[in-house]
Design a protein around this motif. Sequence first.
Motif, PDB file in Angstrom:
ATOM      1  N   CYS A  48       0.796  -1.383   0.251  1.00  0.00           N
ATOM      2  CA  CYS A  48      -0.016   0.196  -0.010  1.00  0.00           C
ATOM      3  C   CYS A  48       0.786   1.362   0.118  1.00  0.00           C
ATOM      4  CB  CYS A  48      -0.802  -0.164   1.176  1.00  0.00           C
ATOM      5  SG  CYS A  48      -2.042   1.478   1.418  1.00  0.00           S
ATOM      6  N   HIS A  50       0.314   3.978   1.068  1.00  0.00           N
ATOM      7  CA  HIS A  50       0.086   4.993   2.541  1.00  0.00           C
ATOM      8  C   HIS A  50       1.285   4.262   3.380  1.00  0.00           C
ATOM      9  CE1 HIS A  50      -1.857   5.449   6.361  1.00  0.00           C
ATOM     10  NE2 HIS A  50      -1.624   6.739   6.230  1.00  0.00           N
ATOM     11  N   ASN A  51       1.228   3.057   3.709  1.00  0.00           N
ATOM     12  CA  ASN A  51       2.152   2.626   4.804  1.00  0.00           C
ATOM     13  C   ASN A  51       2.875   1.359   4.501  1.00  0.00           C
ATOM     14  OD1 ASN A  51       3.690   3.523   7.022  1.00  0.00           O
ATOM     15  ND2 ASN A  51       2.192   2.844   8.414  1.00  0.00           N
ATOM     16  N   GLY A  52       2.541   0.854   3.371  1.00  0.00           N
ATOM     17  CA  GLY A  52       3.289  -0.254   2.944  1.00  0.00           C
ATOM     18  C   GLY A  52       2.490  -1.756   3.276  1.00  0.00           C
ATOM     19  N   ALA A  53       1.287  -1.639   3.864  1.00  0.00           N
ATOM     20  CA  ALA A  53       0.521  -2.971   4.192  1.00  0.00           C
ATOM     21  C   ALA A  53       0.411  -3.708   2.822  1.00  0.00           C
ATOM     22  CB  ALA A  53      -0.653  -2.522   4.660  1.00  0.00           C
ATOM     23  N   CYS A  67      -7.418  -1.200   1.253  1.00  0.00           N
ATOM     24  CA  CYS A  67      -6.451  -1.497   2.119  1.00  0.00           C
ATOM     25  C   CYS A  67      -7.086  -2.145   3.471  1.00  0.00           C
ATOM     26  CB  CYS A  67      -5.560  -0.583   2.185  1.00  0.00           C
ATOM     27  SG  CYS A  67      -3.994  -0.916   3.417  1.00  0.00           S
ATOM     28  N   ALA A  69      -5.510  -2.549   6.144  1.00  0.00           N
ATOM     29  CA  ALA A  69      -4.801  -1.568   7.267  1.00  0.00           C
ATOM     30  C   ALA A  69      -5.387  -0.552   7.819  1.00  0.00           C
ATOM     31  CB  ALA A  69      -3.382  -1.313   7.099  1.00  0.00           C
ATOM     32  N   HIS A  70      -5.834   0.444   6.744  1.00  0.00           N
ATOM     33  CA  HIS A  70      -6.490   1.628   7.374  1.00  0.00           C
ATOM     34  C   HIS A  70      -7.624   1.963   6.198  1.00  0.00           C
ATOM     35  CE1 HIS A  70      -2.224   2.265   8.516  1.00  0.00           C
ATOM     36  NE2 HIS A  70      -2.783   2.263   9.806  1.00  0.00           N
ATOM     37  N   LEU A  72      -7.716   2.814   3.369  1.00  0.00           N
ATOM     38  CA  LEU A  72      -7.679   3.560   1.874  1.00  0.00           C
ATOM     39  C   LEU A  72      -8.409   2.640   0.774  1.00  0.00           C
ATOM     40  CD1 LEU A  72      -4.660   5.835   1.976  1.00  0.00           C
ATOM     41  CD2 LEU A  72      -6.960   6.473   2.644  1.00  0.00           C
TER      42      LEU A  72
END
Length: 106
Positions: A48, A50-53, A67, A69-70, A72
């Motif tokens: 991702c 955003h933060n690599g998830a 995603c 994780a968060h 998006l």
Amino acid sequence: MSAATQTAHVICADADVAEGERKLAFVGGRSVVVFRIEGQLHAIENSCPHNGASLASGCLQGRVLSCPAHGLRFDLGTGRSLTGGQLCVKLLPTRVIDGQISLATA
Ligand code: FES
């Protein structure tokens, strides 16, 4: 770069990705996920922006991937985030040769 100088990397057999399904693979040193949506293949880098998830287990609605994780959301047709900002997932070109889905990478 011409197509002749690119190297094709096999992801999996074309038959391994049914309609609406996905396949996670490690190809050419990177983690990729390939989806089949309405008959079309969409391959992305499994990271991702955003933060690599990992995006491999994200919820898919149509061609919109969320995603895990968060949350998006990304359009797999364009790679763009639908939830704001300039973030884009990296789209990876694919082709089917002799029943194998391949990724064309530099
Ligand atoms: S890591 Fe994907 S939305 Fe945060």
